[in-house]
Design a protein around this motif. Structure first.
Motif, PDB file in Angstrom:
ATOM      1  N   GLU A  94       0.825  -1.215   0.000  1.00 13.33           N
ATOM      2  CA  GLU A  94       0.000   0.000   0.000  1.00 13.33           C
ATOM      3  C   GLU A  94       0.857   1.263   0.000  1.00 13.33           C
ATOM      4  O   GLU A  94       0.446   2.306  -0.494  1.00 13.33           O
ATOM      5  CB  GLU A  94      -0.917   0.013   1.224  1.00 13.33           C
ATOM      6  CG  GLU A  94      -1.925  -1.128   1.240  1.00 13.33           C
ATOM      7  CD  GLU A  94      -2.757  -1.134   2.514  1.00 13.33           C
ATOM      8  OE1 GLU A  94      -2.695  -0.134   3.252  1.00 13.33           O
ATOM      9  OE2 GLU A  94      -3.464  -2.125   2.762  1.00 13.33           O
ATOM     10  N   VAL A  95       2.081   1.165   0.579  1.00  6.41           N
ATOM     11  CA  VAL A  95       2.920   2.374   0.697  1.00  6.41           C
ATOM     12  C   VAL A  95       4.241   2.263  -0.073  1.00  6.41           C
ATOM     13  O   VAL A  95       4.947   3.259  -0.229  1.00  6.41           O
ATOM     14  CB  VAL A  95       3.222   2.693   2.174  1.00  6.41           C
ATOM     15  CG1 VAL A  95       1.954   3.106   2.901  1.00  6.41           C
ATOM     16  CG2 VAL A  95       3.906   1.517   2.863  1.00  6.41           C
ATOM     17  N   LEU A  96       4.588   1.057  -0.523  1.00  8.17           N
ATOM     18  CA  LEU A  96       5.855   0.856  -1.226  1.00  8.17           C
ATOM     19  C   LEU A  96       5.626   0.302  -2.622  1.00  8.17           C
ATOM     20  O   LEU A  96       4.639  -0.408  -2.865  1.00  8.17           O
ATOM     21  CB  LEU A  96       6.762  -0.111  -0.450  1.00  8.17           C
ATOM     22  CG  LEU A  96       7.142   0.251   0.988  1.00  8.17           C
ATOM     23  CD1 LEU A  96       8.042  -0.834   1.557  1.00  8.17           C
ATOM     24  CD2 LEU A  96       7.827   1.604   1.056  1.00  8.17           C
ATOM     25  N   THR A  97       6.542   0.590  -3.518  1.00 13.32           N
ATOM     26  CA  THR A  97       6.478   0.019  -4.867  1.00 13.32           C
ATOM     27  C   THR A  97       7.066  -1.386  -4.843  1.00 13.32           C
ATOM     28  O   THR A  97       7.691  -1.797  -3.864  1.00 13.32           O
ATOM     29  CB  THR A  97       7.273   0.876  -5.869  1.00 13.32           C
ATOM     30  OG1 THR A  97       8.666   0.817  -5.527  1.00 13.32           O
ATOM     31  CG2 THR A  97       6.809   2.324  -5.856  1.00 13.32           C
ATOM     32  N   GLU A  98       6.906  -2.109  -5.940  1.00  9.50           N
ATOM     33  CA  GLU A  98       7.427  -3.472  -6.045  1.00  9.50           C
ATOM     34  C   GLU A  98       8.945  -3.488  -5.841  1.00  9.50           C
ATOM     35  O   GLU A  98       9.485  -4.366  -5.161  1.00  9.50           O
ATOM     36  CB  GLU A  98       7.080  -4.036  -7.424  1.00  9.50           C
ATOM     37  CG  GLU A  98       7.240  -5.541  -7.544  1.00  9.50           C
ATOM     38  CD  GLU A  98       6.214  -6.320  -6.740  1.00  9.50           C
ATOM     39  OE1 GLU A  98       6.620  -7.346  -6.167  1.00  9.50           O
ATOM     40  OE2 GLU A  98       5.041  -5.900  -6.672  1.00  9.50           O
ATOM     41  N   ASP A  99       9.647  -2.524  -6.440  1.00 11.75           N
ATOM     42  CA  ASP A  99      11.110  -2.459  -6.311  1.00 11.75           C
ATOM     43  C   ASP A  99      11.538  -2.121  -4.894  1.00 11.75           C
ATOM     44  O   ASP A  99      12.607  -2.547  -4.436  1.00 11.75           O
ATOM     45  CB  ASP A  99      11.679  -1.416  -7.280  1.00 11.75           C
ATOM     46  CG  ASP A  99      11.587  -1.879  -8.727  1.00 11.75           C
ATOM     47  OD1 ASP A  99      11.506  -3.101  -8.949  1.00 11.75           O
ATOM     48  OD2 ASP A  99      11.582  -1.020  -9.624  1.00 11.75           O
ATOM     49  N   GLU A 100      10.732  -1.335  -4.179  1.00  7.94           N
ATOM     50  CA  GLU A 100      11.086  -0.942  -2.806  1.00  7.94           C
ATOM     51  C   GLU A 100      10.839  -2.066  -1.809  1.00  7.94           C
ATOM     52  O   GLU A 100      11.511  -2.153  -0.777  1.00  7.94           O
ATOM     53  CB  GLU A 100      10.286   0.301  -2.401  1.00  7.94           C
ATOM     54  CG  GLU A 100      10.713   1.551  -3.141  1.00  7.94           C
ATOM     55  CD  GLU A 100       9.792   2.735  -2.880  1.00  7.94           C
ATOM     56  OE1 GLU A 100      10.232   3.878  -3.083  1.00  7.94           O
ATOM     57  OE2 GLU A 100       8.618   2.510  -2.478  1.00  7.94           O
ATOM     58  N   ILE A 101       9.881  -2.949  -2.110  1.00 10.09           N
ATOM     59  CA  ILE A 101       9.549  -4.038  -1.178  1.00 10.09           C
ATOM     60  C   ILE A 101      10.659  -5.085  -1.120  1.00 10.09           C
ATOM     61  O   ILE A 101      10.946  -5.643  -0.060  1.00 10.09           O
ATOM     62  CB  ILE A 101       8.203  -4.691  -1.571  1.00 10.09           C
ATOM     63  CG1 ILE A 101       7.067  -3.772  -1.121  1.00 10.09           C
ATOM     64  CG2 ILE A 101       8.042  -6.068  -0.939  1.00 10.09           C
ATOM     65  CD1 ILE A 101       5.694  -4.284  -1.428  1.00 10.09           C
ATOM     66  N   LYS A 102      11.326  -5.332  -2.279  1.00 12.54           N
ATOM     67  CA  LYS A 102      12.337  -6.397  -2.343  1.00 12.54           C
ATOM     68  C   LYS A 102      13.411  -6.266  -1.265  1.00 12.54           C
ATOM     69  O   LYS A 102      13.704  -7.235  -0.566  1.00 12.54           O
ATOM     70  CB  LYS A 102      12.983  -6.415  -3.730  1.00 12.54           C
ATOM     71  CG  LYS A 102      12.038  -6.908  -4.814  1.00 12.54           C
ATOM     72  CD  LYS A 102      12.694  -6.817  -6.195  1.00 12.54           C
ATOM     73  CE  LYS A 102      11.704  -7.202  -7.298  1.00 12.54           C
ATOM     74  NZ  LYS A 102      12.289  -7.053  -8.634  1.00 12.54           N
ATOM     75  N   PRO A 103      14.013  -5.075  -1.052  1.00 12.54           N
ATOM     76  CA  PRO A 103      15.074  -4.993  -0.031  1.00 12.54           C
ATOM     77  C   PRO A 103      14.585  -4.543   1.340  1.00 12.54           C
ATOM     78  O   PRO A 103      15.391  -4.373   2.258  1.00 12.54           O
ATOM     79  CB  PRO A 103      16.018  -3.941  -0.622  1.00 12.54           C
ATOM     80  CG  PRO A 103      15.107  -3.002  -1.363  1.00 12.54           C
ATOM     81  CD  PRO A 103      13.956  -3.830  -1.863  1.00 12.54           C
ATOM     82  N   ILE A 104      13.264  -4.333   1.508  1.00 12.74           N
ATOM     83  CA  ILE A 104      12.782  -3.661   2.716  1.00 12.74           C
ATOM     84  C   ILE A 104      13.026  -4.466   3.993  1.00 12.74           C
ATOM     85  O   ILE A 104      13.344  -3.906   5.047  1.00 12.74           O
ATOM     86  CB  ILE A 104      11.280  -3.292   2.582  1.00 12.74           C
ATOM     87  CG1 ILE A 104      10.908  -2.235   3.629  1.00 12.74           C
ATOM     88  CG2 ILE A 104      10.404  -4.521   2.712  1.00 12.74           C
ATOM     89  CD1 ILE A 104      11.610  -0.921   3.443  1.00 12.74           C
TER      90      ILE A 104
END
Length: 499
Positions: A94-104
């Motif tokens: 809901e708050v992160l893009t697909e690319d941002e979720i990978k390293p989160i």
């Protein structure tokens, strides 16, 4: 002779003694370009000194500007955790893009803000005590500083965080800029002490100033025509395109008629057979010409013309015995990217020509070759012929020499005996290049009667096929043929004008 801007900058510099360009721009209210020009004039007159030094600065990237506004991915994820305490990893979409979720997950664990639990439903993130009350990190401080100041000296940023870390996160970039500081000289101070009258200047003499007589009362702005200015590169045609257009215009002015065709694809009939080139000639194999896979074959012209060409090959015309083999119409129908522009000469002769008449064409042709300074696999050829009752081989040599010297600008020209299936006698034209030595331009000769008679022409025809790309190398002063099609902006901008 100081203008209004120079006087204003000098007065402000007298107050400040030493100042940056930015400070002087604010103090004078002038545009930065106007301030810089004024400083250069003052420096030339010995009234000010301009000190320059190269420094490294750090600026936010587009990604950094975005994160400075909405927050880094781990900060946005933490805000969700602070509200919900325990969430599924998927909830962060809901708050992160697909690319941002990978390293989160790695980012949150490294800071000690979450505990991670593996379940059949997926990863579960639970906030820790440290995550409830996180401390401001160096990267957060750096983003705030850069967002506020736009750019900072590298050493100031590295007091907070390593530039390598900012680059790794793709939030900042390092650049080298020139820092300029201006200092007034003793001579400049002396002029200020004597007094400077600030008076607005007029830069344009208008009809109103002349008719009203006010031109006698105003002060005109002096122009320093030697002051450095930004170089402008106006739009212009690509240098090689200019050369081709001028060649075309010159030939038309000389009375030549241009032969044109829309397609780059040709049948072997026009590329070889109509030129009396036998079907077993090695130049027709894949090592010397390209061939089409699909469509594989085209169409032959009218039956009468095909019959004459076939007779020329099998039994000969005009007293010739021909090549003495069984000519294949199937072979003649094969399609290929045009290997030489002489194919258009054959088409034009079959179509009909004025006698006397002069014809030319500039066409793109294709041949398998090894790319180097003087060879391309896709290049341009200028082909032409002259048909008349009284033509001789000497007329051909004269035309070729004129091409090389007048059009290409070659200083030395040589002719060598050569062989082509469709000309007799045949000649090779070479010209001397200061960097490459003797360079072959192309071939020429008198079209064989077996060829011209099959195409319906009884008069002698002198013809040539010249690599116009090599002509352009001479005219444009380059030593690598590949530069004619270069994307090198420096060469495209600075290439010398021709004629």
């Amino acid at each position: 002779m100081l203008g209004y801007n120079e006087k204003l900058v000098l007065l402000k510099l007298g107050e400040l003694k030493k100042a940056s360009i930015e400070d002087l721009t604010k103090a004078t209210g002038l545009e930065q370009v106007a301030v810089m020009r004024a400083i250069l004039t003052l420096q030339k007159e010995g009234l000010a000194k301009l000190h320059e030094r190269r420094i490294k600065v750090v600026k936010l990237t587009n990604v950094g500007e975005k994160y400075a506004e909405i927050g880094l991915p781990e900060i946005r994820a933490l805000k969700v955790l602070q509200k919900k305490k325990r969430i599924k990893l998927e909830d962060l979409k809901e708050v992160l893009t697909e690319d941002e979720i990978k390293p989160i997950v790695g980012l949150l664990r490294r800071e000690g803000w979450v505990k991670v639990e593996k379940t059949p439903e997926g990863l579960i993130l639970e906030i820790t005590e440290k995550g409830e009350k996180p401390e401001k990190r160096p990267i957060d401080q750096a983003l705030e500083l850069l967002a506020r100041e736009k750019e900072l000296p590298l050493e100031d940023v590295e007091k907070v965080i390593s530039i390598k870390e900012l680059k790794r996160r793709k939030v900042a970039q390092e650049e080298e800029v020139t820092e300029r500081e201006v200092e007034i000289t003793e001579k400049g101070l002396e002029i200020i002490r004597k007094g400077i009258e600030l008076k607005r200047e007029v830069s344009i003499l208008t009809p109103e100033l002349i008719t009203s007589g006010k031109w006698r009362e105003v002060e005109f702005k002096p122009f320093n025509i030697k002051a450095p200015v930004k170089r402008i590169y106006p739009g212009k045609k690509q240098p090689y395109r200019v050369f081709l257009d001028k060649i075309r215009r010159r030939l038309i002015e000389m009375g030549f008629i241009e032969m044109t065709v829309e397609s780059l694809i040709e049948t072997q009939f026009w590329n070889f057979d109509a030129l009396f080139q036998p079907q077993n000639h090695p130049a027709r194999e894949w090592t010397d010409t390209y061939q089409l896979k699909y469509p594989e074959k085209g169409f032959l012209p009218d039956e009468e013309l095909v019959k004459k060409v076939r007779t020329a090959h099998e039994r000969g015309l005009a007293g010739s015995r021909g090549w003495g083999y069984v000519w294949s119409p199937e072979r003649a129908m094969l399609l290929m990217p045009r290997a030489h522009a002489t194919a258009l000469s054959a088409r034009q002769l079959a179509k009909g020509v004025e006698i006397p008449g002069k014809y030319f064409t500039i066409q793109r042709v294709f041949r398998p070759d090894v790319l180097d300074r003087t060879h391309l696999i896709e290049f341009n050829q200028i082909d032409g012929f002259v048909v008349s009752e009284d033509l001789t081989f000497r007329h051909l040599l004269g035309i070729l020499k004129r091409f090389a010297i007048e059009i290409a600008g070659a200083k030395k020209v040589k002719f060598f005996p050569d062989y082509y299936p469709f000309t007799e006698p045949s000649v090779q034209l070479s010209a001397y290049h200061p960097e490459l030595g003797w360079v072959e331009f192309g071939g020429a000769g008198v079209f064989r009667e077996e060829m011209t008679e099959a195409l319906g022409i009884k008069e002698p025809v002198i013809a040539w096929g010249i690599g116009i790309d090599r002509l352009a190398m001479f005219k444009l002063g380059i030593d690598d043929i590949r530069y004619l099609f270069s994307y090198d902006l420096k060469w495209l901008r600075e290439a010398k004008l021709i004629w």
